[in-house]
Write an enzyme that holds these catalytic residues in place. Structure first.
Site, PDB file in Angstrom:
ATOM      1  N   TRP A 103       0.777  -1.147   0.279  1.00  0.00           N
ATOM      2  CA  TRP A 103       0.059  -0.101   0.258  1.00  0.00           C
ATOM      3  C   TRP A 103       0.842   1.351   0.135  1.00  0.00           C
ATOM      4  CZ3 TRP A 103      -4.164  -0.563  -2.148  1.00  0.00           C
ATOM      5  CH2 TRP A 103      -5.014  -1.617  -2.267  1.00  0.00           C
ATOM      6  N   ASP A 173      -1.960   6.668   6.198  1.00  0.00           N
ATOM      7  CA  ASP A 173      -3.077   5.686   5.963  1.00  0.00           C
ATOM      8  C   ASP A 173      -3.493   4.663   6.976  1.00  0.00           C
ATOM      9  OD1 ASP A 173      -4.469   3.835   4.288  1.00  0.00           O
ATOM     10  OD2 ASP A 173      -3.220   3.380   2.819  1.00  0.00           O
ATOM     11  N   LYS A 197     -12.872  -1.629   5.896  1.00  0.00           N
ATOM     12  CA  LYS A 197     -12.197  -2.693   6.750  1.00  0.00           C
ATOM     13  C   LYS A 197     -12.808  -2.435   8.049  1.00  0.00           C
ATOM     14  CE  LYS A 197      -9.121  -2.751   3.290  1.00  0.00           C
ATOM     15  NZ  LYS A 197      -8.251  -1.880   2.437  1.00  0.00           N
TER      16      LYS A 197
END
Ligand SMILES: *Cc1c(COP(=O)(O)O)cnc(C)c1O
Length: 363
Positions: A103, A173, A197
């Protein structure tokens, strides 16, 4: 009706059953108004109250000070990879990134379109099985911000200590760990997270940004990506993801009712301890991540004999343990243990793993 499966998906992922039940009870007529949240105008007082309520609950849960905007946007965490430099690079052209997995790599790639990215620390050479040393980062005032990914969802790597950025705004993030433990928001310039999530269904992205970093976006920034403009319009420059926003509000309410973020954190530690304990206590399963950097949310593991992977997944599925395949880029298994995963789910997984091991152990 079949009982609900234990769903270990990395995202979209398990939601609290009580939230789903409440949404069902309000589905066809929200609070007796005669229509579903999916059918309302976002400009009417009903939806405006849903939106404001969700923001207030999130501010209270995370203790977000007034100096921060809280935005409910679209495009996922991935669009923020570009929106962040567009908004907060301002008069600078350099930004610093910490590289710890897939990511952060994607965030780096996107940011390169907008300025000069320095990768100031990386664990790529260790195949992302650890985190880099962040104790003395090579930083100076020419950097507009420092970006990192505290929880790498695919590699299962966690940076627990907030890096010292010497006064440079820190961007995080938090897609796969937001609301799972208390965070001192004031240490950050910007926090962002895709909802699917730990927050709610896919479709809404949360951005928490210090107000003084906004207001000088690049001239080419579209209005819907401009933090100041979105803040001014209550994240409703255009039609927001109404239903996902409403569901996020129900999840915030559920967290409050369960006792808040501290309770989520205690449960997360308990789930992770159970699963890592089972993995480490066996010679059949292995987690590749250095202990100090292991995620509490996403736990990858491999089988000693990888020819058994497929059978493991099929038999786990038949036992009501779903979505355990690792990310296609790394293989093996991965159990994502977000807030809505009960301890009983991890215990059922561990029990299954032990039985599977017993069956396939070679003497
Ligand atoms: C899932 C994830 C993303 C991507 O989120 P989208 O909302 O699908 O764009 C980004 N960063 C992290 C850490 C993630 O876990």
């Amino acid at each position: 009706m079949k009982r609900r499966a234990y769903n270990f998906s990395a995202g979209p992922s398990v939601l609290p059953e009580k939230v789903l039940e409440k949404a069902r009870s309000e589905l066809t007529s929200w609070h007796g108004c005669g229509m579903s949240v999916m059918e309302m105008s976002h400009r009417e007082k009903e939806f405006v109250s849903i939106a404001k309520d969700a923001e207030a609950r999130l501010r209270s849960l995370m203790r977000i000070p007034e100096e921060y905007h809280v935005l409910f946007l679209q495009g996922g965490a991935s669009l923020q990879f570009s929106a962040i430099p567009m908004n907060i690079l301002r008069d600078k052209s350099k930004m610093a990134y910490i590289e710890t997995g897939t990511w952060s790599e994607k965030a780096i790639k996107a940011a390169r379109q907008y300025g000069t990215v320095s990768v100031i620390a990386s664990s790529k050479a260790d195949a992302y099985t650890t985190a880099p040393d962040l104790s003395d980062l090579p930083l100076d005032d020419s950097f507009a911000y420092v970006h990192y990914t505290p929880n790498e969802t695919i590699h299962g790597v966690r940076i627990f200590d907030i890096p010292d950025t010497k006064g440079i705004p820190l961007v995080a993030d938090m897609s796969s760990m937001i609301l799972s433990e208390p965070i001192d928001v004031t240490r950050f310039g910007l926090i962002y997270a895709g909802a699917q999530k730990n927050v709610g269904p896919a479709g809404v992205t949360i951005v928490i940004v210090r107000k003084d970093l906004c207001g000088a976006s690049a001239p080419t920034t579209p209005d819907v990506l401009d933090y100041s403009k979105q803040a001014k319009d209550g994240s409703m420059i255009n039609t927001p993801p109404c239903f996902a926003w409403y569901m996020a509000g129900l999840v915030f309410e559920w967290i409050e009712t369960e006792g808040g973020i501290e309770v989520m954190h205690a449960r997360a530690r308990s789930r992770a301890t159970t699963l890592y304990g089972a993995i480490d206590g066996s010679k059949f399963y292995r987690n590749p991540v250095k202990r100090a950097y292991r995620s509490l949310m996403n736990i990858p593991f491999v089988l000693k004999d990888q020819t058994l992977d497929e059978q493991f997944l099929v038999e786990a599925g038949a036992s009501g343990l779903q979505t355990l395949a690792g990310h296609r880029s790394v293989g093996g298994m991965r159990a994502s243990l977000y807030n809505a995963m009960p301890q009983s789910g991890v215990e059922a997984l561990v029990e299954f793993m032990r039985a599977f091991e017993k069956e396939h152990e070679t003497a």
